[in-house]
Design an enzyme around this catalytic site. Structure first.
Site, PDB file in Angstrom:
ATOM      1  N   GLN A  42       0.810  -1.220   0.000  1.00  0.00           N
ATOM      2  CA  GLN A  42       0.000   0.000   0.000  1.00  0.00           C
ATOM      3  C   GLN A  42       0.843   1.269   0.000  1.00  0.00           C
ATOM      4  O   GLN A  42       0.341   2.339  -0.341  1.00  0.00           O
ATOM      5  CB  GLN A  42      -0.947  -0.005   1.207  1.00  0.00           C
ATOM      6  CG  GLN A  42      -1.945  -1.159   1.162  1.00  0.00           C
ATOM      7  CD  GLN A  42      -2.915  -1.139   2.332  1.00  0.00           C
ATOM      8  OE1 GLN A  42      -2.675  -1.784   3.358  1.00  0.00           O
ATOM      9  NE2 GLN A  42      -4.012  -0.424   2.201  1.00  0.00           N
TER      10      GLN A  42
ATOM     11  N   HIS B 129       1.309  -9.272   4.669  1.00  0.00           N
ATOM     12  CA  HIS B 129       0.157  -8.358   4.639  1.00  0.00           C
ATOM     13  C   HIS B 129      -0.527  -8.527   3.276  1.00  0.00           C
ATOM     14  O   HIS B 129      -0.350  -7.716   2.365  1.00  0.00           O
ATOM     15  CB  HIS B 129       0.573  -6.905   4.890  1.00  0.00           C
ATOM     16  CG  HIS B 129      -0.580  -6.035   5.318  1.00  0.00           C
ATOM     17  ND1 HIS B 129      -0.621  -5.364   6.518  1.00  0.00           N
ATOM     18  CD2 HIS B 129      -1.748  -5.760   4.710  1.00  0.00           C
ATOM     19  CE1 HIS B 129      -1.772  -4.697   6.619  1.00  0.00           C
ATOM     20  NE2 HIS B 129      -2.465  -4.924   5.522  1.00  0.00           N
TER      21      HIS B 129
ATOM     22  N   ASN C 271      -1.459 -10.767   8.442  1.00  0.00           N
ATOM     23  CA  ASN C 271      -2.450  -9.711   8.581  1.00  0.00           C
ATOM     24  C   ASN C 271      -3.799 -10.241   8.118  1.00  0.00           C
ATOM     25  O   ASN C 271      -3.935 -10.680   6.967  1.00  0.00           O
ATOM     26  CB  ASN C 271      -2.071  -8.520   7.702  1.00  0.00           C
ATOM     27  CG  ASN C 271      -3.093  -7.395   7.813  1.00  0.00           C
ATOM     28  OD1 ASN C 271      -3.133  -6.709   8.820  1.00  0.00           O
ATOM     29  ND2 ASN C 271      -3.933  -7.232   6.801  1.00  0.00           N
ATOM     30  N   GLU C 272      -4.750 -10.222   8.999  1.00  0.00           N
ATOM     31  CA  GLU C 272      -6.132 -10.585   8.670  1.00  0.00           C
ATOM     32  C   GLU C 272      -6.258 -11.888   7.883  1.00  0.00           C
ATOM     33  O   GLU C 272      -6.822 -11.900   6.785  1.00  0.00           O
ATOM     34  CB  GLU C 272      -6.824  -9.448   7.924  1.00  0.00           C
ATOM     35  CG  GLU C 272      -6.844  -8.167   8.728  1.00  0.00           C
ATOM     36  CD  GLU C 272      -7.715  -7.083   8.112  1.00  0.00           C
ATOM     37  OE1 GLU C 272      -8.206  -7.275   6.992  1.00  0.00           O
ATOM     38  OE2 GLU C 272      -7.892  -6.046   8.770  1.00  0.00           O
TER      39      GLU C 272
HETATM   40  C1  GCO Z   1      -7.179  -4.405   5.656  1.00  0.00           C
HETATM   41  C2  GCO Z   1      -5.828  -4.020   6.020  1.00  0.00           C
HETATM   42  C3  GCO Z   1      -5.434  -2.673   5.650  1.00  0.00           C
HETATM   43  C4  GCO Z   1      -6.545  -1.736   5.176  1.00  0.00           C
HETATM   44  C5  GCO Z   1      -7.327  -1.134   6.322  1.00  0.00           C
HETATM   45  C6  GCO Z   1      -8.404  -0.179   5.874  1.00  0.00           C
HETATM   46  O1  GCO Z   1      -7.984  -4.579   6.505  1.00  0.00           O
HETATM   47  O2  GCO Z   1      -7.497  -4.485   4.484  1.00  0.00           O
HETATM   48  O3  GCO Z   1      -5.113  -4.621   6.989  1.00  0.00           O
HETATM   49  O4  GCO Z   1      -4.555  -3.011   4.637  1.00  0.00           O
HETATM   50  O5  GCO Z   1      -5.997  -0.750   4.415  1.00  0.00           O
HETATM   51  O6  GCO Z   1      -7.923  -2.128   7.074  1.00  0.00           O
HETATM   52  O7  GCO Z   1      -9.372  -0.818   5.115  1.00  0.00           O
END
Ligand code: GCO
Length: 419
Positions: free
Chosen positions: A18, A112, A155-156
């Site tokens: 990003q 990420h 991440n997520e």
């Molecule tokens: C996600 C991420 C970030 C986003 C943020 C805003 O959730 O997609 O970890 O990369 O940019 O959450 O949407």
């Protein structure tokens, strides 16, 4: 008196794809360049943070913040399967050194969302040795970034299951089940990464059962590898969690979302040093499913409801379910009104402080995000940043919210109690 413990991490977060720019070896870059792909804008140079990280870290540190969460890009570090780049590892080592030189604690994310194009070519998280490949990459990174104490493996990892559980994506929306336009898109993607349709796939969304199982295994293996190399390091993964609420009769729907998209991921956190919480808003469920939010003057640019109480609620839930301390790895607001950003963050941090007073163990608060950046499919239009970035010159313009959050950090949140 501040509620926040000594050593509390006050910081901001970013993600490589990003902000870095020209992350040309990644699967998402490949998809961006496939004809018909649903991206409002290309990531391109992004914020050019690949070259300007020193300035970014300096602005963060000068504001008073003491922690920076950023991600390392697997496709730069391992541009071809099994071929590691010492030069790129050195780049991230310099970033870590730039943090410590300014008294900033780095929190490093290993994945990420993006993966190398070759990993996508070979089936992304569905390939049988996906977890071993991730572990091998993790070892290289951790050995090279030997000063880093805080690691986020994924991440997520639950982002795909959240889409499924909330009805945004039908379960099994892969391969043949896709509408015809999408099918062609994935064929073009396979071609672009040099793979076979049916095997080659983007890493996201992770919803296929074998891919999910491999991500779970990859987390476990990465955690063990990090501990093996650096026993005192702290590891966890960061889970996306809205404040899921039930209106009358909506309990079953709400509980189903939790069971599908949150709890299995929190279960795995029980053996971690912390659980990363990423929260922005709430979602309310009725008997028929999600009740749409009626936009008002405070609604985020993304369409999400303005609901600062989500942070306090979700950290309490995460701490209670996992039994491990919480690190807020993302929380923020997409708005062009910086006063609204301060108002939102202030209210949420007051709740965080109350959660700590009530016994929740919270290790830090990392605001999303340091810079206005490339917000995936939405391009650059969503401004979550504490710092604006000129889209032509990359000039950084700190917003008042950066100074405000830095001041909160400097008195370790004591001023939040007075206001
Ligand atoms: C996600 C991420 C970030 C986003 C943020 C805003 O959730 O997609 O970890 O990369 O940019 O959450 O949407």
């Amino acid at each position: 008196m501040s509620s926040f413990p000594d050593g509390f991490l006050w910081g901001a977060a970013t993600a490589g794809h990003q902000v870095e720019g020209n992350n040309v070896g990644a699967d998402i870059w490949a998809m961006e360049h496939v004809e018909g792909a649903p991206f409002a804008e290309l990531s391109g140079d992004a914020c050019d943070s690949y070259h300007r990280y020193e300035e970014d870290i300096a602005l963060l540190a000068e504001s008073g913040l003491n922690s920076y969460r950023f991600s390392v890009e697997w496709s730069r570090i391992e541009p071809e399967r099994g071929q590691f780049s010492r030069a790129e590892l050195d780049h991230y080592r310099r970033m870590v050194a730039a943090c410590y030189a300014r008294g900033v604690t780095p929190v490093v994310t290993l994945n990420h969302f993006t993966v190398p194009a070759w990993f996508a070519r070979d089936g992304a998280w569905s390939q049988p040795d996906a977890a071993d490949l991730f572990e091998r990459y993790t070892r290289r990174v951790v050995e090279h970034l030997d000063k880093v104490e805080w690691w986020v493996t994924f991440n997520e990892p639950n982002a795909g299951m959240l889409l499924v559980a909330t009805g945004a994506l039908p379960l099994g929306a892969l391969g043949e089940d896709l509408p015809s336009g999408q099918q062609e898109l994935f064929e073009r993607f396979a071609q672009r990464v040099g793979g076979q349709p049916g095997t080659a796939t983007m890493a996201l969304p992770v919803i296929a059962p074998d891919a999910l199982a491999h991500v779970f295994a990859a987390h476990r293996k990465a955690r063990a590898a990090i501990k093996d190399i650096r026993p005192q390091a702290r590891t966890g993964w960061s889970i996306a969690v809205h404040d899921f609420q039930a209106a009358e009769g909506g309990e079953a729907c709400r509980d189903q979302v939790l069971a599908q998209a949150i709890l299995p991921f929190w279960d795995l956190s029980r053996d971690d040093d912390f659980v990363g919480v990423q929260t922005y808003t709430r979602e309310v469920y009725g008997p028929q499913g999600r009740i749409a939010h009626e936009p008002n003057g405070d609604t985020f640019q993304t369409g999400w409801e303005y609901y600062p109480a989500a942070l306090g609620h979700t950290v309490r839930d995460a701490a209670a379910h996992t039994g491990v301390p919480v690190l807020v790895t993302e929380h923020g607001i997409a708005t062009d009104d910086d006063e609204q950003r301060v108002r939102f963050t202030h209210a949420a941090l007051q709740d965080l402080s109350t959660a700590i007073d009530d016994g929740a163990q919270i290790l830090g608060y990392l605001h999303w995000t340091l810079l206005d950046n490339w917000e995936w499919h939405s391009g650059f239009a969503m401004t979550f940043g504490l710092i604006a970035v000129d889209r032509t010159t990359f000039e950084r313009r700190p917003k008042p919210s950066l100074e405000w959050l830095g001041k909160v950090a400097l008195d370790n949140g004591a001023s939040l109690k007075l206001s």
